[in-house]
Design a protein around this motif. Structure first.
Motif, PDB file in Angstrom:
ATOM      1  N   CYS A 158       0.851  -1.183   0.000  1.00  0.00           N
ATOM      2  CA  CYS A 158       0.000   0.000   0.000  1.00  0.00           C
ATOM      3  C   CYS A 158       0.885   1.229   0.000  1.00  0.00           C
ATOM      4  O   CYS A 158       1.656   1.451   0.944  1.00  0.00           O
ATOM      5  N   PHE A 159       0.806   2.014  -1.068  1.00  0.00           N
ATOM      6  CA  PHE A 159       1.550   3.263  -1.129  1.00  0.00           C
ATOM      7  C   PHE A 159       0.658   4.393  -0.619  1.00  0.00           C
ATOM      8  O   PHE A 159      -0.518   4.483  -0.994  1.00  0.00           O
ATOM      9  N   VAL A 160       1.202   5.242   0.231  1.00  0.00           N
ATOM     10  CA  VAL A 160       0.427   6.338   0.805  1.00  0.00           C
ATOM     11  C   VAL A 160       1.157   7.660   0.606  1.00  0.00           C
ATOM     12  O   VAL A 160       2.386   7.708   0.511  1.00  0.00           O
ATOM     13  N   VAL A 179      -3.404  11.249   2.991  1.00  0.00           N
ATOM     14  CA  VAL A 179      -4.345  11.949   2.115  1.00  0.00           C
ATOM     15  C   VAL A 179      -4.590  11.175   0.818  1.00  0.00           C
ATOM     16  O   VAL A 179      -5.441  11.562   0.022  1.00  0.00           O
ATOM     17  N   HIS A 180      -3.817  10.103   0.616  1.00  0.00           N
ATOM     18  CA  HIS A 180      -4.018   9.255  -0.564  1.00  0.00           C
ATOM     19  C   HIS A 180      -3.459   7.870  -0.270  1.00  0.00           C
ATOM     20  O   HIS A 180      -2.446   7.736   0.413  1.00  0.00           O
ATOM     21  N   TYR A 181      -4.156   6.845  -0.778  1.00  0.00           N
ATOM     22  CA  TYR A 181      -3.607   5.485  -0.724  1.00  0.00           C
ATOM     23  C   TYR A 181      -3.849   4.789  -2.053  1.00  0.00           C
ATOM     24  O   TYR A 181      -4.773   5.136  -2.794  1.00  0.00           O
ATOM     25  N   GLU A 240       4.682  -9.640 -13.092  1.00  0.00           N
ATOM     26  CA  GLU A 240       3.512  -8.809 -13.321  1.00  0.00           C
ATOM     27  C   GLU A 240       2.859  -8.444 -11.989  1.00  0.00           C
ATOM     28  O   GLU A 240       2.884  -9.229 -11.035  1.00  0.00           O
ATOM     29  N   ALA A 241       2.241  -7.266 -11.957  1.00  0.00           N
ATOM     30  CA  ALA A 241       1.526  -6.810 -10.771  1.00  0.00           C
ATOM     31  C   ALA A 241       0.334  -5.975 -11.222  1.00  0.00           C
ATOM     32  O   ALA A 241       0.269  -5.526 -12.371  1.00  0.00           O
ATOM     33  N   VAL A 242      -0.619  -5.776 -10.321  1.00  0.00           N
ATOM     34  CA  VAL A 242      -1.782  -4.966 -10.644  1.00  0.00           C
ATOM     35  C   VAL A 242      -1.938  -3.862  -9.600  1.00  0.00           C
ATOM     36  O   VAL A 242      -1.870  -4.107  -8.396  1.00  0.00           O
ATOM     37  N   CYS A 243      -2.092  -2.632 -10.071  1.00  0.00           N
ATOM     38  CA  CYS A 243      -2.348  -1.493  -9.198  1.00  0.00           C
ATOM     39  C   CYS A 243      -3.864  -1.329  -9.077  1.00  0.00           C
ATOM     40  O   CYS A 243      -4.575  -1.356 -10.084  1.00  0.00           O
ATOM     41  N   HIS A 244      -4.339  -1.143  -7.856  1.00  0.00           N
ATOM     42  CA  HIS A 244      -5.793  -1.086  -7.683  1.00  0.00           C
ATOM     43  C   HIS A 244      -6.168  -0.294  -6.440  1.00  0.00           C
ATOM     44  O   HIS A 244      -5.345  -0.047  -5.559  1.00  0.00           O
ATOM     45  N   ASP A 245      -7.424   0.085  -6.387  1.00  0.00           N
ATOM     46  CA  ASP A 245      -8.039   0.709  -5.212  1.00  0.00           C
ATOM     47  C   ASP A 245      -7.296   1.963  -4.750  1.00  0.00           C
ATOM     48  O   ASP A 245      -6.801   2.044  -3.629  1.00  0.00           O
ATOM     49  N   GLY A 246      -7.235   2.955  -5.627  1.00  0.00           N
ATOM     50  CA  GLY A 246      -6.632   4.236  -5.251  1.00  0.00           C
ATOM     51  C   GLY A 246      -7.691   5.220  -4.765  1.00  0.00           C
ATOM     52  O   GLY A 246      -8.827   5.227  -5.258  1.00  0.00           O
ATOM     53  N   PHE A 247      -7.334   6.046  -3.811  1.00  0.00           N
ATOM     54  CA  PHE A 247      -8.287   7.015  -3.254  1.00  0.00           C
ATOM     55  C   PHE A 247      -7.541   8.235  -2.744  1.00  0.00           C
ATOM     56  O   PHE A 247      -6.509   8.113  -2.071  1.00  0.00           O
TER      57      PHE A 247
END
Length: 237
Positions: free
Chosen positions: A109-111, A119-121, A146-153
Protein backbone atom coordinates in the motif's frame (compact mmCIF):
# COMPACT_ATOMS: atom_id res chain seq x y z
CA UNK A 1 -29.55 27.00 -0.41
CA UNK A 2 -30.35 23.59 -1.93
CA UNK A 3 -29.88 25.03 -5.41
CA UNK A 4 -26.43 26.34 -4.47
CA UNK A 5 -25.41 22.91 -3.15
CA UNK A 6 -26.75 21.21 -6.27
CA UNK A 7 -24.85 23.59 -8.58
CA UNK A 8 -21.67 23.19 -6.52
CA UNK A 9 -21.99 19.42 -6.70
CA UNK A 10 -22.55 19.58 -10.47
CA UNK A 11 -19.48 21.81 -10.98
CA UNK A 12 -17.40 19.40 -8.90
CA UNK A 13 -18.55 16.39 -10.95
CA UNK A 14 -17.91 18.14 -14.26
CA UNK A 15 -14.43 19.19 -13.11
CA UNK A 16 -13.29 15.72 -12.06
CA UNK A 17 -15.47 13.48 -14.22
CA UNK A 18 -16.18 15.65 -17.24
CA UNK A 19 -19.56 15.99 -18.93
CA UNK A 20 -19.43 12.35 -20.04
CA UNK A 21 -18.94 11.32 -16.44
CA UNK A 22 -21.95 13.33 -15.30
CA UNK A 23 -24.14 11.84 -18.04
CA UNK A 24 -22.86 8.37 -17.18
CA UNK A 25 -23.82 8.95 -13.52
CA UNK A 26 -27.37 9.75 -14.65
CA UNK A 27 -27.38 6.50 -16.64
CA UNK A 28 -26.14 4.58 -13.57
CA UNK A 29 -28.90 6.07 -11.46
CA UNK A 30 -31.53 5.09 -14.03
CA UNK A 31 -30.33 1.47 -14.02
CA UNK A 32 -29.88 1.31 -10.24
CA UNK A 33 -33.20 -0.55 -9.65
CA UNK A 34 -31.95 -3.29 -12.00
CA UNK A 35 -28.35 -3.49 -10.94
CA UNK A 36 -24.93 -1.90 -10.64
CA UNK A 37 -23.45 -0.95 -14.00
CA UNK A 38 -19.90 0.03 -14.83
CA UNK A 39 -17.76 1.01 -17.81
CA UNK A 40 -14.06 0.33 -17.28
CA UNK A 41 -10.83 0.49 -19.29
CA UNK A 42 -8.01 -2.04 -18.97
CA UNK A 43 -4.53 -0.50 -18.88
CA UNK A 44 -1.06 -1.98 -19.16
CA UNK A 45 2.29 -0.40 -18.35
CA UNK A 46 5.52 -1.68 -19.89
CA UNK A 47 8.08 -1.17 -17.15
CA UNK A 48 11.04 -1.75 -19.48
CA UNK A 49 10.63 1.68 -21.07
CA UNK A 50 11.64 4.94 -19.35
CA UNK A 51 9.12 6.01 -16.70
CA UNK A 52 7.56 9.43 -16.27
CA UNK A 53 8.30 11.14 -12.95
CA UNK A 54 5.52 13.27 -11.51
CA UNK A 55 5.84 15.97 -8.87
CA UNK A 56 2.73 16.79 -6.82
CA UNK A 57 1.59 20.35 -6.17
CA UNK A 58 1.39 19.61 -2.47
CA UNK A 59 4.13 18.93 0.05
CA UNK A 60 3.48 15.24 0.61
CA UNK A 61 5.66 12.35 1.75
CA UNK A 62 5.14 9.23 -0.39
CA UNK A 63 6.01 5.91 1.21
CA UNK A 64 4.98 2.28 1.58
CA UNK A 65 2.45 1.87 4.37
CA UNK A 66 3.09 -0.37 7.35
CA UNK A 67 0.72 -2.12 9.70
CA UNK A 68 0.97 0.94 11.95
CA UNK A 69 -1.10 2.74 9.29
CA UNK A 70 -3.98 0.25 9.35
CA UNK A 71 -6.22 2.22 11.72
CA UNK A 72 -5.94 5.36 9.63
CA UNK A 73 -6.52 3.43 6.39
CA UNK A 74 -9.61 1.82 7.91
CA UNK A 75 -10.92 5.26 8.90
CA UNK A 76 -10.50 6.56 5.34
CA UNK A 77 -12.22 3.49 3.88
CA UNK A 78 -15.14 3.69 6.27
CA UNK A 79 -15.65 7.41 5.63
CA UNK A 80 -15.60 6.81 1.88
CA UNK A 81 -17.82 3.71 1.72
CA UNK A 82 -20.13 4.02 4.74
CA UNK A 83 -23.19 5.28 2.82
CA UNK A 84 -22.69 3.24 -0.36
CA UNK A 85 -24.96 0.31 -1.19
CA UNK A 86 -22.84 -0.66 -4.20
CA UNK A 87 -20.74 -3.81 -4.35
CA UNK A 88 -17.16 -2.70 -3.76
CA UNK A 89 -13.73 -3.99 -2.73
CA UNK A 90 -14.70 -3.90 0.97
CA UNK A 91 -18.13 -5.53 0.69
CA UNK A 92 -17.08 -9.08 1.54
CA UNK A 93 -14.63 -8.61 4.42
CA UNK A 94 -15.34 -5.03 5.50
CA UNK A 95 -12.77 -2.25 5.72
CA UNK A 96 -10.49 -3.63 8.41
CA UNK A 97 -10.83 -7.23 7.30
CA UNK A 98 -9.91 -6.37 3.70
CA UNK A 99 -6.92 -4.24 4.65
CA UNK A 100 -5.55 -6.81 7.10
CA UNK A 101 -6.04 -9.55 4.50
CA UNK A 102 -4.13 -7.53 1.91
CA UNK A 103 -1.19 -7.03 4.26
CA UNK A 104 -1.18 -10.73 5.09
CA UNK A 105 -1.11 -11.62 1.38
CA UNK A 106 1.91 -9.39 0.84
CA UNK A 107 0.26 -6.54 -1.04
CA UNK A 108 1.92 -3.14 -0.93
CA UNK A 109 0.00 0.00 0.00
CA UNK A 110 1.55 3.26 -1.13
CA UNK A 111 0.43 6.34 0.80
CA UNK A 112 0.91 10.07 0.54
CA UNK A 113 1.04 11.85 3.88
CA UNK A 114 0.90 15.44 4.96
CA UNK A 115 2.51 15.33 8.36
CA UNK A 116 1.12 12.13 9.85
CA UNK A 117 -2.19 12.29 7.95
CA UNK A 118 -2.75 9.97 4.97
CA UNK A 119 -4.35 11.95 2.12
CA UNK A 120 -4.02 9.25 -0.56
CA UNK A 121 -3.61 5.48 -0.72
CA UNK A 122 -3.11 3.05 -3.60
CA UNK A 123 -2.49 -0.70 -3.57
CA UNK A 124 -0.34 -3.15 -5.55
CA UNK A 125 -1.32 -6.84 -5.71
CA UNK A 126 0.96 -9.62 -6.92
CA UNK A 127 -1.35 -12.63 -6.98
CA UNK A 128 -4.92 -13.38 -8.05
CA UNK A 129 -7.09 -10.34 -7.49
CA UNK A 130 -10.69 -9.58 -8.41
CA UNK A 131 -10.40 -6.65 -10.80
CA UNK A 132 -13.81 -5.21 -9.95
CA UNK A 133 -15.63 -6.49 -6.89
CA UNK A 134 -18.70 -8.57 -7.70
CA UNK A 135 -17.87 -9.21 -11.36
CA UNK A 136 -15.85 -12.39 -10.92
CA UNK A 137 -13.23 -10.88 -13.23
CA UNK A 138 -9.93 -12.21 -11.89
CA UNK A 139 -6.44 -11.10 -12.86
CA UNK A 140 -3.90 -13.93 -13.03
CA UNK A 141 -0.33 -12.65 -12.83
CA UNK A 142 3.06 -14.14 -13.65
CA UNK A 143 4.95 -14.41 -10.37
CA UNK A 144 7.72 -11.85 -10.06
CA UNK A 145 6.97 -10.37 -13.49
CA UNK A 146 3.51 -8.81 -13.32
CA UNK A 147 1.53 -6.81 -10.77
CA UNK A 148 -1.78 -4.97 -10.64
CA UNK A 149 -2.35 -1.49 -9.20
CA UNK A 150 -5.79 -1.09 -7.68
CA UNK A 151 -8.04 0.71 -5.21
CA UNK A 152 -6.63 4.24 -5.25
CA UNK A 153 -8.29 7.01 -3.25
CA UNK A 154 -7.52 10.68 -2.56
CA UNK A 155 -9.10 12.63 0.28
CA UNK A 156 -11.50 15.12 -1.32
CA UNK A 157 -9.84 18.23 0.08
CA UNK A 158 -6.54 17.26 -1.59
CA UNK A 159 -7.82 16.34 -5.05
CA UNK A 160 -6.56 18.28 -8.04
CA UNK A 161 -3.07 18.61 -6.50
CA UNK A 162 -1.38 15.95 -8.63
CA UNK A 163 -1.05 13.55 -5.68
CA UNK A 164 -2.50 10.52 -7.43
CA UNK A 165 -0.14 10.80 -10.45
CA UNK A 166 2.85 11.25 -8.13
CA UNK A 167 1.94 8.17 -6.08
CA UNK A 168 1.27 6.12 -9.21
CA UNK A 169 4.63 7.18 -10.58
CA UNK A 170 6.33 6.08 -7.34
CA UNK A 171 4.53 2.72 -7.48
CA UNK A 172 5.69 2.07 -11.04
CA UNK A 173 9.23 3.10 -10.13
CA UNK A 174 9.20 0.66 -7.19
CA UNK A 175 7.92 -2.16 -9.41
CA UNK A 176 10.56 -1.53 -12.05
CA UNK A 177 13.38 -1.43 -9.49
CA UNK A 178 12.03 -4.65 -7.98
CA UNK A 179 12.37 -6.43 -11.33
CA UNK A 180 8.75 -6.45 -12.52
CA UNK A 181 8.06 -6.31 -16.25
CA UNK A 182 4.41 -5.23 -16.54
CA UNK A 183 1.83 -3.49 -14.41
CA UNK A 184 -1.92 -3.52 -15.00
CA UNK A 185 -4.84 -1.51 -13.72
CA UNK A 186 -8.51 -0.79 -14.35
CA UNK A 187 -9.65 2.81 -14.90
CA UNK A 188 -13.16 4.23 -15.09
CA UNK A 189 -13.67 4.88 -18.81
CA UNK A 190 -15.65 8.06 -18.24
CA UNK A 191 -13.56 9.33 -15.30
CA UNK A 192 -11.85 12.44 -16.67
CA UNK A 193 -9.31 12.81 -13.88
CA UNK A 194 -8.31 9.13 -13.84
CA UNK A 195 -7.87 9.05 -17.60
CA UNK A 196 -5.72 12.20 -17.56
CA UNK A 197 -3.53 10.67 -14.83
CA UNK A 198 -2.92 7.43 -16.69
CA UNK A 199 -2.35 9.07 -20.05
CA UNK A 200 0.22 11.41 -18.49
CA UNK A 201 2.04 8.40 -17.11
CA UNK A 202 1.98 6.68 -20.54
CA UNK A 203 -0.22 3.75 -19.56
CA UNK A 204 -1.42 1.83 -22.62
CA UNK A 205 -5.22 1.54 -22.83
CA UNK A 206 -5.77 -1.98 -24.16
CA UNK A 207 -9.48 -2.70 -23.73
CA UNK A 208 -12.89 -1.52 -22.57
CA UNK A 209 -15.56 -3.53 -20.79
CA UNK A 210 -19.13 -3.02 -19.62
CA UNK A 211 -20.52 -4.90 -16.65
CA UNK A 212 -23.83 -5.27 -14.85
CA UNK A 213 -24.25 -6.80 -11.40
CA UNK A 214 -27.89 -7.85 -10.94
CA UNK A 215 -29.49 -6.41 -7.82
CA UNK A 216 -31.91 -9.36 -7.71
CA UNK A 217 -29.49 -12.29 -8.13
CA UNK A 218 -26.08 -10.77 -7.39
CA UNK A 219 -24.75 -12.35 -10.58
CA UNK A 220 -22.65 -10.35 -13.02
CA UNK A 221 -22.48 -10.07 -16.79
CA UNK A 222 -19.32 -8.71 -18.42
CA UNK A 223 -19.08 -7.59 -22.05
CA UNK A 224 -15.87 -6.77 -23.92
CA UNK A 225 -16.55 -3.62 -25.94
CA UNK A 226 -13.09 -2.95 -27.32
CA UNK A 227 -9.60 -4.48 -27.47
CA UNK A 228 -8.66 -7.20 -25.01
CA UNK A 229 -9.44 -7.73 -21.33
CA UNK A 230 -6.33 -9.87 -20.75
CA UNK A 231 -4.90 -10.66 -18.23
CA UNK A 232 -8.32 -10.31 -16.58
CA UNK A 233 -10.51 -13.40 -16.96
CA UNK A 234 -14.11 -14.14 -15.99
CA UNK A 235 -14.37 -17.03 -13.59
CA UNK A 236 -16.96 -19.72 -14.14
CA UNK A 237 -20.25 -19.17 -12.31
Amino acid sequence: MDLHRTLASLRYRVRYSGLRGVLWRVFEDCLAPIGQVGLESICRKDLAVPLVDMTPRADVDISVATEDDIDQLVGLVESNWHDSDEVGPYTELGGRGTIVDRFQRGEKCFVAKIGTDIVHYNWIAFDREEAIAGTGLIVCLTDGQEAVCHDGFTVEAWRGMGIHPAVNSAMLRWLKESGYRYAYTVVGTVSRSSNITHHRLDWEFTGVMLYLISRRTGKARVWRLKGTLAPFHKTAT
